[in-house]
Design a protein around this motif. Structure first.
Motif, PDB file in Angstrom:
ATOM      1  N   LYS A   3      69.858  64.526  42.078  1.00  0.00           N
ATOM      2  CA  LYS A   3      68.857  64.546  43.144  1.00  0.00           C
ATOM      3  C   LYS A   3      67.485  64.737  42.498  1.00  0.00           C
ATOM      4  CE  LYS A   3      68.210  67.245  46.964  1.00  0.00           C
ATOM      5  NZ  LYS A   3      68.477  68.470  47.739  1.00  0.00           N
ATOM      6  N   VAL A   4      66.455  64.037  42.985  1.00  0.00           N
ATOM      7  CA  VAL A   4      65.093  64.218  42.453  1.00  0.00           C
ATOM      8  C   VAL A   4      64.435  65.375  43.175  1.00  0.00           C
ATOM      9  CG1 VAL A   4      62.973  63.057  41.775  1.00  0.00           C
ATOM     10  CG2 VAL A   4      64.947  61.709  42.469  1.00  0.00           C
ATOM     11  N   VAL A   5      63.956  66.362  42.423  1.00  0.00           N
ATOM     12  CA  VAL A   5      63.322  67.526  43.052  1.00  0.00           C
ATOM     13  C   VAL A   5      61.869  67.708  42.618  1.00  0.00           C
ATOM     14  CG1 VAL A   5      65.490  68.772  43.375  1.00  0.00           C
ATOM     15  CG2 VAL A   5      64.204  69.074  41.245  1.00  0.00           C
ATOM     16  N   GLY A   6      61.385  66.821  41.728  1.00  0.00           N
ATOM     17  CA  GLY A   6      60.005  66.981  41.288  1.00  0.00           C
ATOM     18  C   GLY A   6      59.583  65.893  40.329  1.00  0.00           C
ATOM     19  N   ARG A   7      58.388  66.107  39.792  1.00  0.00           N
ATOM     20  CA  ARG A   7      57.752  65.104  38.942  1.00  0.00           C
ATOM     21  C   ARG A   7      56.897  65.853  37.917  1.00  0.00           C
ATOM     22  NH1 ARG A   7      52.628  62.528  40.245  1.00  0.00           N
ATOM     23  NH2 ARG A   7      52.622  63.792  42.122  1.00  0.00           N
ATOM     24  N   VAL A   8      56.997  65.446  36.658  1.00  0.00           N
ATOM     25  CA  VAL A   8      56.113  65.978  35.611  1.00  0.00           C
ATOM     26  C   VAL A   8      55.444  64.796  34.935  1.00  0.00           C
ATOM     27  CG1 VAL A   8      56.007  67.113  33.352  1.00  0.00           C
ATOM     28  CG2 VAL A   8      57.384  68.116  35.155  1.00  0.00           C
ATOM     29  N   THR A   9      54.113  64.819  34.847  1.00  0.00           N
ATOM     30  CA  THR A   9      53.374  63.698  34.260  1.00  0.00           C
ATOM     31  C   THR A   9      52.401  64.212  33.203  1.00  0.00           C
ATOM     32  OG1 THR A   9      51.526  63.864  35.799  1.00  0.00           O
ATOM     33  CG2 THR A   9      53.423  62.574  36.526  1.00  0.00           C
ATOM     34  N   LYS A  10      51.720  63.283  32.544  1.00  0.00           N
ATOM     35  CA  LYS A  10      50.684  63.682  31.589  1.00  0.00           C
ATOM     36  C   LYS A  10      49.543  64.400  32.308  1.00  0.00           C
ATOM     37  CE  LYS A  10      51.809  60.254  28.115  1.00  0.00           C
ATOM     38  NZ  LYS A  10      51.570  58.864  27.662  1.00  0.00           N
ATOM     39  N   THR A  11      49.378  64.125  33.603  1.00  0.00           N
ATOM     40  CA  THR A  11      48.371  64.858  34.390  1.00  0.00           C
ATOM     41  C   THR A  11      48.790  66.322  34.523  1.00  0.00           C
ATOM     42  OG1 THR A  11      47.914  62.847  35.631  1.00  0.00           O
ATOM     43  CG2 THR A  11      47.104  64.911  36.583  1.00  0.00           C
ATOM     44  N   THR A  12      50.088  66.564  34.763  1.00  0.00           N
ATOM     45  CA  THR A  12      50.612  67.935  34.832  1.00  0.00           C
ATOM     46  C   THR A  12      50.272  68.687  33.548  1.00  0.00           C
ATOM     47  OG1 THR A  12      52.536  66.943  35.932  1.00  0.00           O
ATOM     48  CG2 THR A  12      52.696  69.283  35.347  1.00  0.00           C
ATOM     49  N   ILE A  13      50.525  68.034  32.417  1.00  0.00           N
ATOM     50  CA  ILE A  13      50.301  68.684  31.114  1.00  0.00           C
ATOM     51  C   ILE A  13      48.806  68.916  30.878  1.00  0.00           C
ATOM     52  CG2 ILE A  13      50.695  68.529  28.617  1.00  0.00           C
ATOM     53  CD1 ILE A  13      53.308  68.635  30.222  1.00  0.00           C
ATOM     54  N   THR A  14      47.986  67.922  31.255  1.00  0.00           N
ATOM     55  CA  THR A  14      46.536  68.051  31.050  1.00  0.00           C
ATOM     56  C   THR A  14      45.988  69.188  31.914  1.00  0.00           C
ATOM     57  OG1 THR A  14      46.403  65.688  30.577  1.00  0.00           O
ATOM     58  CG2 THR A  14      44.335  66.795  31.092  1.00  0.00           C
TER      59      THR A  14
END
Lengths: 212, 212
Positions: A191-202
């Motif tokens: 199940k997809v519960v979230g998203r992590v992107t380069k924006t998250t890290i920045t």
């Protein structure tokens, strides 16, 4: 946790121990022409920090540690769950055009595709652009046709460290990772519960730089 | 620079000072039922780290500092020049199609547009996708028509901190910043000398997490 800049005298003590270890506090005091009592706080700091090790009746040793890795420890302590954002999801039957519109409306760089509630694919802005210039009929082709599908999806879990997520983003040269929960290990249903992107890290980098 | 985990006794001393400041070492020793000599290394650590301040003939004060900002200092010390990558540049006359192909070949998310050697615009993958689905003739329209142009381009300079670059990426919701050199202040002419993206920041985050 506190941070201390070593004094000149403490640096000298470290050098003396490095040269003549094991060495007693008497011997160190003699070399510096100081009393043992004067040195006591310095030796306490150097052993508490783990730079020197003291063995009774033998003397002081140099452990080889210089600075403990504070940044690294702080970064390693942050979990995906602490910083993940909401995933943007469409079904496999959605047309490329509608999927692109969803991506613009939500202002994300990747969307996740689900089938019966489980993740089945990922599509990035790059994938869409490739199809858009390649002459694909965006209104007719469903997103399920062009998506990257399991088992080729790179993902993370909420309990993973954000550092491991950042490493996956860099190593796989992708902009976005779905955060998943395993529902059925045998069937590999997630199940997809979230998203992590380069924006998250920045964003996290900015927070660490400003607030800590 | 060394890092120390405060001992239980040191934490207690901080609490005692917080409650009854200014307080002498005799008074602290009495409260803990210890000798002044025993406390000396603890008080030395607490004053060296800046958590307590000692004034002669008055006593110890609590400074309000808890942890010095080591991460923040480290991050603030990194310059754009240390981590920037090579900019990918095309001229204003390049067709959208050729610009997109360049973007794919170089595997970047934004390209910079120059005119007579100076930066005149920026185009992102998002801008290209918007035009591709909008029915624009990608072979006929030059990139100069759709680019974001000066003075709306957000940029940084080599000597800026990477933290200020990360803040710009987040605040302006962009993926990429040109790194520029000012050639002629009056004419606002800038040469592009690099590129900073969310990938740059993510890579740096990984390095800080693993190596430091």
């Amino acid at each position: 946790m506190i941070i201390i800049q070593l004094s000149e005298r403490q640096e000298k003590i470290v050098d003396i121990v490095k040269e003549g270890q094991p060495i007693t506090s008497e011997a160190i005091a003699k070399k510096l022409e100081l009393t043992r009592a004067t040195l006591r706080p310095d030796l306490a700091i150097l052993t508490m920090s783990g730079i020197l090790d003291a063995r009774p009746k033998v003397g002081y040793f140099y452990t080889g540690k210089t600075t403990l890795s504070f940044i690294s420890e702080k970064i390693k302590g942050i979990k995906v769950a602490d910083v993940k954002s909401i995933p943007i999801v469409v079904s496999e039957e959605t047309s490329l055009y509608d999927a692109i519109v969803t991506m613009f409306l939500e202002d994300v760089s990747s969307i996740f595709i689900t089938n019966n509630g489980y993740i089945s694919g990922v599509v990035s802005r790059k994938d869409f652009l490739k199809n858009a210039i390649g002459g694909t009929d965006l209104h007719k082709i469903p997103v399920g046709v062009i998506m990257t599908r399991m088992p080729n999806i790179v993902f993370v879990k909420s309990e993973d460290s954000i550092l491991s997520a950042a490493i996956k983003l860099i190593e796989h040269e992708i902009d976005s990772l779905p955060v998943v929960e395993e529902i059925d290990r045998d069937k590999r249903n997630y199940k997809v519960v979230g998203r992590v992107t380069k924006t998250t890290i920045t964003r996290l980098f900015v927070e660490l730089g400003i607030n800590s």
